[in-house]
Design a protein around this motif. Structure first.
Motif, PDB file in Angstrom:
ATOM      1  N   SER A 129      -4.040  42.738  35.865  1.00 38.77           N
ATOM      2  CA  SER A 129      -3.155  41.847  36.609  1.00 38.77           C
ATOM      3  C   SER A 129      -3.915  41.104  37.709  1.00 38.77           C
ATOM      4  CB  SER A 129      -1.990  42.634  37.207  1.00 38.77           C
ATOM      5  OG  SER A 129      -2.463  43.575  38.153  1.00 38.77           O
ATOM      6  N   VAL A 130      -5.049  41.662  38.141  1.00 38.66           N
ATOM      7  CA  VAL A 130      -5.873  40.990  39.149  1.00 38.66           C
ATOM      8  C   VAL A 130      -6.347  39.642  38.617  1.00 38.66           C
ATOM      9  CG1 VAL A 130      -8.049  41.143  40.446  1.00 38.66           C
ATOM     10  CG2 VAL A 130      -6.601  43.156  40.201  1.00 38.66           C
ATOM     11  N   LEU A 131      -6.778  39.613  37.348  1.00 39.17           N
ATOM     12  CA  LEU A 131      -7.216  38.351  36.743  1.00 39.17           C
ATOM     13  C   LEU A 131      -6.061  37.374  36.616  1.00 39.17           C
ATOM     14  CD1 LEU A 131      -9.706  39.279  33.874  1.00 39.17           C
ATOM     15  CD2 LEU A 131     -10.189  38.184  36.040  1.00 39.17           C
ATOM     16  N   GLY A 132      -4.894  37.883  36.241  1.00 37.76           N
ATOM     17  CA  GLY A 132      -3.722  37.013  36.116  1.00 37.76           C
ATOM     18  C   GLY A 132      -3.376  36.360  37.437  1.00 37.76           C
ATOM     19  N   GLU A 133      -3.434  37.135  38.516  1.00 40.48           N
ATOM     20  CA  GLU A 133      -3.152  36.581  39.845  1.00 40.48           C
ATOM     21  C   GLU A 133      -4.194  35.546  40.237  1.00 40.48           C
ATOM     22  OE1 GLU A 133      -2.790  39.767  42.668  1.00 40.48           O
ATOM     23  OE2 GLU A 133      -1.334  40.819  41.413  1.00 40.48           O
ATOM     24  N   ALA A 134      -5.453  35.823  39.932  1.00 41.40           N
ATOM     25  CA  ALA A 134      -6.524  34.882  40.267  1.00 41.40           C
ATOM     26  C   ALA A 134      -6.358  33.567  39.506  1.00 41.40           C
ATOM     27  CB  ALA A 134      -7.882  35.498  39.971  1.00 41.40           C
ATOM     28  N   ILE A 135      -5.959  33.660  38.246  1.00 41.70           N
ATOM     29  CA  ILE A 135      -5.766  32.451  37.438  1.00 41.70           C
ATOM     30  C   ILE A 135      -4.584  31.646  37.971  1.00 41.70           C
ATOM     31  CG2 ILE A 135      -5.093  31.612  35.149  1.00 41.70           C
ATOM     32  CD1 ILE A 135      -6.751  33.912  33.993  1.00 41.70           C
ATOM     33  N   ASN A 136      -3.538  32.317  38.387  1.00 40.74           N
ATOM     34  CA  ASN A 136      -2.379  31.613  38.935  1.00 40.74           C
ATOM     35  C   ASN A 136      -2.703  30.904  40.240  1.00 40.74           C
ATOM     36  OD1 ASN A 136      -0.698  32.330  36.821  1.00 40.74           O
ATOM     37  ND2 ASN A 136      -0.026  34.210  37.828  1.00 40.74           N
ATOM     38  N   GLN A 137      -3.693  31.394  40.972  1.00 40.53           N
ATOM     39  CA  GLN A 137      -4.062  30.789  42.242  1.00 40.53           C
ATOM     40  C   GLN A 137      -5.070  29.658  42.094  1.00 40.53           C
ATOM     41  OE1 GLN A 137      -5.333  33.970  44.788  1.00 40.53           O
ATOM     42  NE2 GLN A 137      -3.293  34.857  44.920  1.00 40.53           N
ATOM     43  N   LEU A 138      -5.585  29.447  40.873  1.00 37.88           N
ATOM     44  CA  LEU A 138      -6.519  28.342  40.650  1.00 37.88           C
ATOM     45  C   LEU A 138      -5.806  27.020  40.899  1.00 37.88           C
ATOM     46  CD1 LEU A 138      -8.405  29.332  37.367  1.00 37.88           C
ATOM     47  CD2 LEU A 138      -9.337  29.244  39.669  1.00 37.88           C
ATOM     48  N   PRO A 139      -6.490  26.107  41.575  1.00 38.40           N
ATOM     49  CA  PRO A 139      -5.853  24.801  41.799  1.00 38.40           C
ATOM     50  C   PRO A 139      -5.683  24.053  40.484  1.00 38.40           C
ATOM     51  CG  PRO A 139      -8.132  24.780  42.555  1.00 38.40           C
ATOM     52  CD  PRO A 139      -7.813  26.187  42.141  1.00 38.40           C
ATOM     53  N   GLN A 140      -4.602  23.351  40.377  1.00 37.93           N
ATOM     54  CA  GLN A 140      -4.327  22.577  39.168  1.00 37.93           C
ATOM     55  C   GLN A 140      -5.158  21.300  39.197  1.00 37.93           C
ATOM     56  OE1 GLN A 140      -2.396  23.622  36.661  1.00 37.93           O
ATOM     57  NE2 GLN A 140      -2.038  25.508  37.779  1.00 37.93           N
ATOM     58  N   LEU A 141      -5.889  21.067  38.124  1.00 41.32           N
ATOM     59  CA  LEU A 141      -6.683  19.850  38.019  1.00 41.32           C
ATOM     60  C   LEU A 141      -5.795  18.729  37.508  1.00 41.32           C
ATOM     61  CD1 LEU A 141      -9.926  21.324  36.410  1.00 41.32           C
ATOM     62  CD2 LEU A 141      -9.497  20.830  38.808  1.00 41.32           C
ATOM     63  N   THR A 142      -5.886  17.579  38.145  1.00 37.51           N
ATOM     64  CA  THR A 142      -5.018  16.465  37.753  1.00 37.51           C
ATOM     65  C   THR A 142      -5.658  15.575  36.701  1.00 37.51           C
ATOM     66  OG1 THR A 142      -5.890  15.173  39.591  1.00 37.51           O
ATOM     67  CG2 THR A 142      -3.856  16.400  39.979  1.00 37.51           C
ATOM     68  N   THR A 143      -6.967  15.685  36.535  1.00 34.97           N
ATOM     69  CA  THR A 143      -7.629  14.841  35.545  1.00 34.97           C
ATOM     70  C   THR A 143      -8.072  15.685  34.361  1.00 34.97           C
ATOM     71  OG1 THR A 143      -9.771  15.153  36.597  1.00 34.97           O
ATOM     72  CG2 THR A 143      -8.477  13.243  37.290  1.00 34.97           C
ATOM     73  N   GLY A 144      -8.096  15.068  33.207  1.00 33.80           N
ATOM     74  CA  GLY A 144      -8.591  15.758  32.022  1.00 33.80           C
ATOM     75  C   GLY A 144      -7.584  16.718  31.436  1.00 33.80           C
ATOM     76  N   GLN A 145      -8.008  17.347  30.361  1.00 31.85           N
ATOM     77  CA  GLN A 145      -7.153  18.292  29.663  1.00 31.85           C
ATOM     78  C   GLN A 145      -7.410  19.693  30.194  1.00 31.85           C
ATOM     79  OE1 GLN A 145      -7.889  18.356  25.475  1.00 31.85           O
ATOM     80  NE2 GLN A 145      -5.718  18.331  24.997  1.00 31.85           N
ATOM     81  N   GLN A 146      -6.365  20.437  30.447  1.00 34.25           N
ATOM     82  CA  GLN A 146      -6.521  21.782  30.995  1.00 34.25           C
ATOM     83  C   GLN A 146      -6.546  22.829  29.881  1.00 34.25           C
ATOM     84  OE1 GLN A 146      -3.417  22.409  33.852  1.00 34.25           O
ATOM     85  NE2 GLN A 146      -4.827  21.885  35.491  1.00 34.25           N
ATOM     86  N   LEU A 147      -7.326  23.887  30.135  1.00 37.27           N
ATOM     87  CA  LEU A 147      -7.333  25.012  29.210  1.00 37.27           C
ATOM     88  C   LEU A 147      -6.089  25.849  29.450  1.00 37.27           C
ATOM     89  CD1 LEU A 147     -11.032  26.205  29.503  1.00 37.27           C
ATOM     90  CD2 LEU A 147      -9.971  25.141  27.529  1.00 37.27           C
ATOM     91  N   PRO A 148      -5.534  26.404  28.394  1.00 33.77           N
ATOM     92  CA  PRO A 148      -4.390  27.299  28.592  1.00 33.77           C
ATOM     93  C   PRO A 148      -4.822  28.532  29.395  1.00 33.77           C
ATOM     94  CG  PRO A 148      -4.668  26.729  26.268  1.00 33.77           C
ATOM     95  CD  PRO A 148      -5.846  26.192  26.999  1.00 33.77           C
ATOM     96  N   LYS A 149      -3.906  29.063  30.178  1.00 32.84           N
ATOM     97  CA  LYS A 149      -4.221  30.221  31.016  1.00 32.84           C
ATOM     98  C   LYS A 149      -4.631  31.433  30.183  1.00 32.84           C
ATOM     99  CE  LYS A 149      -1.649  28.836  35.030  1.00 32.84           C
ATOM    100  NZ  LYS A 149      -0.768  29.187  36.102  1.00 32.84           N
ATOM    101  N   GLU A 150      -4.105  31.545  28.974  1.00 38.44           N
ATOM    102  CA  GLU A 150      -4.470  32.657  28.101  1.00 38.44           C
ATOM    103  C   GLU A 150      -5.951  32.575  27.714  1.00 38.44           C
ATOM    104  OE1 GLU A 150      -1.808  30.554  27.211  1.00 38.44           O
ATOM    105  OE2 GLU A 150      -0.410  31.833  28.287  1.00 38.44           O
ATOM    106  N   THR A 151      -6.433  31.360  27.475  1.00 42.38           N
ATOM    107  CA  THR A 151      -7.848  31.162  27.124  1.00 42.38           C
ATOM    108  C   THR A 151      -8.739  31.524  28.299  1.00 42.38           C
ATOM    109  OG1 THR A 151      -7.214  29.378  25.621  1.00 42.38           O
ATOM    110  CG2 THR A 151      -9.539  29.495  26.268  1.00 42.38           C
ATOM    111  N   ILE A 152      -8.352  31.066  29.479  1.00 37.13           N
ATOM    112  CA  ILE A 152      -9.123  31.389  30.682  1.00 37.13           C
ATOM    113  C   ILE A 152      -9.143  32.894  30.895  1.00 37.13           C
ATOM    114  CG2 ILE A 152      -9.222  31.118  33.195  1.00 37.13           C
ATOM    115  CD1 ILE A 152      -7.945  28.343  32.805  1.00 37.13           C
ATOM    116  N   LEU A 153      -8.017  33.552  30.680  1.00 36.81           N
ATOM    117  CA  LEU A 153      -7.919  35.009  30.850  1.00 36.81           C
ATOM    118  C   LEU A 153      -8.840  35.726  29.863  1.00 36.81           C
ATOM    119  CD1 LEU A 153      -6.435  37.243  32.406  1.00 36.81           C
ATOM    120  CD2 LEU A 153      -4.715  37.222  30.610  1.00 36.81           C
ATOM    121  N   LYS A 154      -8.885  35.283  28.623  1.00 36.57           N
ATOM    122  CA  LYS A 154      -9.760  35.896  27.619  1.00 36.57           C
ATOM    123  C   LYS A 154     -11.230  35.720  27.986  1.00 36.57           C
ATOM    124  CE  LYS A 154      -6.673  35.585  23.651  1.00 36.57           C
ATOM    125  NZ  LYS A 154      -6.426  34.969  22.344  1.00 36.57           N
ATOM    126  N   VAL A 155     -11.592  34.528  28.459  1.00 39.66           N
ATOM    127  CA  VAL A 155     -12.982  34.267  28.854  1.00 39.66           C
ATOM    128  C   VAL A 155     -13.368  35.156  30.034  1.00 39.66           C
ATOM    129  CG1 VAL A 155     -14.520  32.528  29.862  1.00 39.66           C
ATOM    130  CG2 VAL A 155     -13.060  31.930  27.933  1.00 39.66           C
TER     131      VAL A 155
END
Length: 166
Positions: free
Chosen positions: A101-127
């Motif tokens: 859950s620590v990783l999940g919280e960290a991913i939720n706190q990442l700033p949202q990028l307004t340009t470009g295509q974003q990776l899904p949070k599940e992909t970031i969590l797996k990486v």
């Protein structure tokens, strides 16, 4: 034991090459943000340990060549800093792996990028999970390599010239 040490040495050397390239890039960022300099120096010590212990293996143990007495101290100093790196990474990786859950919280706190295509949070969590597992395995291998190196430095003290006492 020596076969395992050789395998670990080559593995650490390959990772040190990638880590060294990354550290050069991070160094320029750290110059603007001095709080990051400690991390750069610790990473540099890991790279320097990996290279110097590999040279000890190839030139000293395998090549039976006399090595500069300062190389022994250089390996030991960088090994102690690398041990710090290992302990910190092992604690961090185990903590994150045991409490995802620590990783999940960290991913939720990442700033949202307004340009470009974003990776899904599940992909970031797996990486990030894969990265934590890699760091755990790498740190354990590095820790074991350092322990073996300390023994080999004592056992092969004669390779470091007449000035070596231990």
């Amino acid at each position: 034991m020596m076969t395992l040490y050789r395998i670990f040495s080559y593995f650490l050397l390959i990772i040190a090459a990638f880590l060294g390239i990354g550290l050069v890039a991070v160094l320029f960022i750290a110059l603007a943000n001095p709080s990051m300099l400690l991390n750069v120096f610790v990473g540099a010590a890991v790279v320097l340990y990996s290279i110097s212990s590999f040279l000890f293996l190839i030139n000293g143990i395998d090549g039976k060549k006399q090595l500069k007495p300062g190389l022994k101290d250089f390996i030991r100093v960088n090994a102690f800093v690398a041990l710090f790196f290992c302990v910190m990474n092992i604690f961090q990786s185990v903590t994150v792996i045991m409490n995802p859950s620590v990783l999940g919280e960290a991913i939720n706190q990442l700033p949202q990028l307004t340009t470009g295509q974003q990776l899904p949070k599940e992909t970031i969590l797996k990486v990030l999970k894969a990265t934590m597992w890699f760091l755990l395995i790498y740190s354990i291998i590095l820790f074991a390599h350092i322990q073996i190196s300390f023994g080999l430095l004592k056992q092969n003290a004669h390779l470091f010239g007449n000035n070596s006492k231990s």
